[in-house]
Design a protein around this motif. Structure first.
Motif, PDB file in Angstrom:
ATOM      1  N   ASP A   9      45.657 -26.262   6.180  1.00 34.25           N
ATOM      2  CA  ASP A   9      46.817 -25.586   6.763  1.00 34.25           C
ATOM      3  C   ASP A   9      47.285 -24.395   5.939  1.00 34.25           C
ATOM      4  OD1 ASP A   9      46.871 -27.429   8.833  1.00 34.25           O
ATOM      5  OD2 ASP A   9      48.184 -28.795   7.729  1.00 34.25           O
ATOM      6  N   GLU A  10      46.665 -24.164   4.794  1.00 37.66           N
ATOM      7  CA  GLU A  10      47.082 -23.088   3.898  1.00 37.66           C
ATOM      8  C   GLU A  10      46.497 -21.751   4.350  1.00 37.66           C
ATOM      9  OE1 GLU A  10      49.008 -23.552   1.089  1.00 37.66           O
ATOM     10  OE2 GLU A  10      49.170 -25.683   1.555  1.00 37.66           O
ATOM     11  N   PRO A  11      47.248 -20.666   4.186  1.00 35.64           N
ATOM     12  CA  PRO A  11      46.650 -19.344   4.443  1.00 35.64           C
ATOM     13  C   PRO A  11      45.771 -18.939   3.256  1.00 35.64           C
ATOM     14  CG  PRO A  11      48.949 -19.113   3.784  1.00 35.64           C
ATOM     15  CD  PRO A  11      48.655 -20.590   3.847  1.00 35.64           C
ATOM     16  N   ILE A  12      44.474 -19.006   3.435  1.00 37.78           N
ATOM     17  CA  ILE A  12      43.542 -18.664   2.362  1.00 37.78           C
ATOM     18  C   ILE A  12      42.512 -17.673   2.889  1.00 37.78           C
ATOM     19  CG2 ILE A  12      43.801 -20.796   1.045  1.00 37.78           C
ATOM     20  CD1 ILE A  12      41.347 -21.896   2.387  1.00 37.78           C
ATOM     21  N   THR A  13      41.956 -16.915   1.972  1.00 33.63           N
ATOM     22  CA  THR A  13      40.894 -15.985   2.329  1.00 33.63           C
ATOM     23  C   THR A  13      39.591 -16.748   2.433  1.00 33.63           C
ATOM     24  OG1 THR A  13      41.967 -14.121   1.251  1.00 33.63           O
ATOM     25  CG2 THR A  13      39.590 -13.959   1.562  1.00 33.63           C
ATOM     26  N   ALA A  14      38.914 -16.593   3.537  1.00 31.82           N
ATOM     27  CA  ALA A  14      37.586 -17.180   3.677  1.00 31.82           C
ATOM     28  C   ALA A  14      36.637 -16.374   2.807  1.00 31.82           C
ATOM     29  CB  ALA A  14      37.141 -17.164   5.126  1.00 31.82           C
ATOM     30  N   LEU A  15      35.914 -17.052   1.950  1.00 32.87           N
ATOM     31  CA  LEU A  15      34.982 -16.384   1.048  1.00 32.87           C
ATOM     32  C   LEU A  15      33.995 -15.519   1.824  1.00 32.87           C
ATOM     33  CD1 LEU A  15      33.847 -15.875  -1.736  1.00 32.87           C
ATOM     34  CD2 LEU A  15      32.626 -18.037  -1.565  1.00 32.87           C
ATOM     35  N   GLY A  16      33.545 -16.006   2.964  1.00 33.36           N
ATOM     36  CA  GLY A  16      32.631 -15.228   3.796  1.00 33.36           C
ATOM     37  C   GLY A  16      33.230 -13.912   4.243  1.00 33.36           C
ATOM     38  N   ASP A  17      34.544 -13.901   4.543  1.00 33.74           N
ATOM     39  CA  ASP A  17      35.210 -12.654   4.917  1.00 33.74           C
ATOM     40  C   ASP A  17      35.183 -11.657   3.771  1.00 33.74           C
ATOM     41  OD1 ASP A  17      35.752 -13.543   7.451  1.00 33.74           O
ATOM     42  OD2 ASP A  17      37.899 -13.861   7.129  1.00 33.74           O
ATOM     43  N   LEU A  18      35.448 -12.144   2.563  1.00 31.40           N
ATOM     44  CA  LEU A  18      35.404 -11.269   1.393  1.00 31.40           C
ATOM     45  C   LEU A  18      34.011 -10.681   1.213  1.00 31.40           C
ATOM     46  CD1 LEU A  18      36.918 -10.286  -1.242  1.00 31.40           C
ATOM     47  CD2 LEU A  18      35.703 -12.162  -2.341  1.00 31.40           C
TER      48      LEU A  18
END
Length: 183
Positions: free
Chosen positions: A18-27
């Motif tokens: 449920d946390e707003p986190i950056t998807a490593l794949g997006d980075l």
């Protein structure tokens, strides 16, 4: 660091769903994001980099050079970086990742992974830069006897009796004692 870009799951295991986190794949694909990339376990010196999305072209993402630059930055700040990869039998992603690491441990599931699959995996990884450091047995259900026997497969579904034969001579692991008739 969750580098299983096809089936990420660590964010669920550590309850960051449920946390707003950056998807490593997006980075690694260059997508813009304002969410944090690195998460810290509360009051611990343990940090996570999660992936939350699935990517069909994961091998291209992992070999585009961005991950290598990210790992170089992370090595300056962290003593150890542990990378979770997809199973080698499912994708070709684990092999190029092994070339970016110092060492690897093979994870196998008890009574699931065939010995020939393990040999094939080790043969494939032998050509990588990383050094093998061991094997992790996952989903182990039977404790190892401290009584000194050795062997496996005798009394487990589909086993082939290795433990039963050698157990007779080297301990009681999986074999009846000829003297007492007990296991």
């Amino acid at each position: 660091m969750d580098l299983d870009l096809r089936n990420p799951s660590l964010y669920k295991v550590f309850d960051f769903s449920d946390e707003p986190i950056t998807a490593l794949g997006d980075l690694l694909t260059g997508a813009e994001t304002d969410a944090p990339l690195i998460e810290q376990l509360t009051n611990e010196s343990l940090y996570y980099i999660f992936n939350t999305k699935s990517y069909n072209h994961s091998t291209e993402i992992l070999t585009n050079g961005k991950l290598e630059r990210l790992l170089a930055l992370l090595r300056e700040k962290f003593d150890f970086i542990i990378i979770d990869t997809p199973p080698m039998s499912m994708t070709a992603d684990a092999e190029p990742l092994a070339d970016l690491t110092d060492a690897y441990a093979v994870v196998v599931r008890e009574h699931w992974t065939w010995a020939r699959e393990i040999r094939d995996m080790l043969d494939t990884l032998q050509g990588c830069k990383a050094a093998p450091i061991g094997c992790i047995i996952n989903d182990a259900r039977n404790p190892v006897s401290t009584g000194g026997g050795y062997g496996y497969g005798a009394d487990y579904g589909g086993g082939y009796g290795y433990g039963r034969y050698y157990g007779r001579y080297y301990g009681n692991y999986g074999a009846k004692s000829e003297h007492t008739g007990k296991n």
